[in-house]
Design an enzyme around this catalytic site. Sequence first.
Site, PDB file in Angstrom:
ATOM      1  N   LYS A  82       0.866  -1.181   0.000  1.00  0.00           N
ATOM      2  CA  LYS A  82       0.000   0.000   0.000  1.00  0.00           C
ATOM      3  C   LYS A  82       0.901   1.228   0.000  1.00  0.00           C
ATOM      4  O   LYS A  82       2.038   1.167   0.487  1.00  0.00           O
ATOM      5  CB  LYS A  82      -0.872   0.023   1.261  1.00  0.00           C
ATOM      6  N   GLY A 189     -21.131   6.097   3.566  1.00  0.00           N
ATOM      7  CA  GLY A 189     -20.178   6.596   2.572  1.00  0.00           C
ATOM      8  C   GLY A 189     -20.660   6.260   1.172  1.00  0.00           C
ATOM      9  O   GLY A 189     -20.732   5.097   0.803  1.00  0.00           O
ATOM     10  N   GLY A 191     -19.294   7.171  -1.884  1.00  0.00           N
ATOM     11  CA  GLY A 191     -18.267   7.571  -2.841  1.00  0.00           C
ATOM     12  C   GLY A 191     -18.148   6.545  -3.962  1.00  0.00           C
ATOM     13  O   GLY A 191     -19.148   6.001  -4.424  1.00  0.00           O
ATOM     14  N   VAL A 193     -17.360   3.517  -4.118  1.00  0.00           N
ATOM     15  CA  VAL A 193     -17.943   2.188  -3.893  1.00  0.00           C
ATOM     16  C   VAL A 193     -19.401   2.305  -3.435  1.00  0.00           C
ATOM     17  O   VAL A 193     -20.291   1.648  -3.981  1.00  0.00           O
ATOM     18  CB  VAL A 193     -17.133   1.391  -2.845  1.00  0.00           C
TER      19      VAL A 193
HETATM   20  N1  PHE Z   1      -7.522   0.258  -3.603  1.00  0.00           N
HETATM   21  C1  PHE Z   1      -8.373  -0.825  -3.961  1.00  0.00           C
HETATM   22  C2  PHE Z   1      -8.139  -1.989  -3.008  1.00  0.00           C
HETATM   23  O1  PHE Z   1      -7.434  -1.845  -2.064  1.00  0.00           O
HETATM   24  C3  PHE Z   1      -8.178  -1.234  -5.403  1.00  0.00           C
HETATM   25  C4  PHE Z   1      -6.809  -1.724  -5.762  1.00  0.00           C
HETATM   26  C5  PHE Z   1      -6.543  -3.080  -5.703  1.00  0.00           C
HETATM   27  C6  PHE Z   1      -5.815  -0.873  -6.200  1.00  0.00           C
HETATM   28  C7  PHE Z   1      -5.305  -3.579  -6.084  1.00  0.00           C
HETATM   29  C8  PHE Z   1      -4.560  -1.375  -6.565  1.00  0.00           C
HETATM   30  C9  PHE Z   1      -4.324  -2.722  -6.503  1.00  0.00           C
HETATM   31  O2  PHE Z   1      -8.650  -3.065  -3.160  1.00  0.00           O
END
Ligand code: PHE
Length: 380
Positions: A82, A189, A191, A193
């Site tokens: 992340k 929320g 947004g 999603v």
């Molecule tokens: N951010 C979203 C998630 O955590 C989508 C995502 C998935 C972005 C995989 C990048 C890689 O699921």
Amino acid sequence: MSPTMHELVRDWDGLSVVLKHDRESASWFFIALHDGTLGPPTGGCRMRVYARPEDGLLDCMRLARGMTLKFVGAGLAFGGGKSVIALSRELAGTERTGTFLRFGRLLEALRGAYWTGEDLGTTPEDMATIARATRYVHGVREEGGGGAPAGVVDPGPYTARGVVAGIRACVAHLFGTADLAGRTVLVQGVGDVGNPLSRLLGEAGARVMVSDLDQDRAHEVASSVGGTVVPPQEVYRTECDIFAPCAVGAVLNRETIPRLRCRGIAGSANNQFEDESADPERLRAREIVHAPDFLVSAGGAMGLIHLSQGLSVEEIYRRINGIQASVLEVLVAAEEEEQPPHQVAEARVLATLRELEKARGGRPLADQGSPAPWPPPPAD
Ligand code: PHE
């Protein structure tokens, strides 16, 4: 006293953290690489203002761990990662663009050690900006591939589909049928999603309630799906069948859990528990059925990654719908074992990861290369 960056990094169970202070924007770039057993550490890029940069680093590390669980749970050969761009103030215009370009250059220099994508606080346009500097971003389709137009795919609608599957699993476990007709679902929320989720729920016949800090947006979505609006301060004591947290994390905690008047919880927000060692049990004691967020929220990752692998949208939807069966299985096992579903699912996922690691026998991973050209995005 809150932990320092040094202490946070020292006490983390992940692989490594990359950190960089971006002087031009007075922000911090954090990239947390949690696990690389199955594939390159991968996960979205979150951008927001934090009171202290340390809060951004902690968020980043916790979210990266969640991605490891998400990928294993979804059967995707990627590792957990992340990134967080921890702002000291909001950025707009060329300042924002410049920041994403510098972030992209950092990813390019890492040569695929981490792959990014959209997340809370970042947009498809931001991903397109990052992609000007690096190829290590999911969801950006290059021009011309297979004749398809250039574009950026929003993972939100895919995530929303997975949340519907998670909600159906909860409903089936609670009421003996996965039918959503007449069930009340409160979406926190609306947004990227929560908005498509509300629409899908409305189409399935559910009675939709929505809540958002942005009142105008809440009213807009509610009127488009024939639902009602719940003020943010009422969310935790509103009666409903299913509560779907689709905004920030840590909404399930010692203050909110005693007040909840829902029968089940399934939403896309990452890290829904404030205290993972105590809050899942608090929910269980109240007989509220909770679908583990790392299973429920996997639809976005499945959408982005399977599109880049060339799967058809129909096939991707079929796989995302499979979240219903995997969540239901965990809910049933958790009931039998008298454990919170979160703990049961996490233990299973970590055991699977260890098995896969053993099967690989320490051999290096094959190069997964760049994503293939994409089919057109779904029409919905
Ligand atoms: N951010 C979203 C998630 O955590 C989508 C995502 C998935 C972005 C995989 C990048 C890689 O699921």
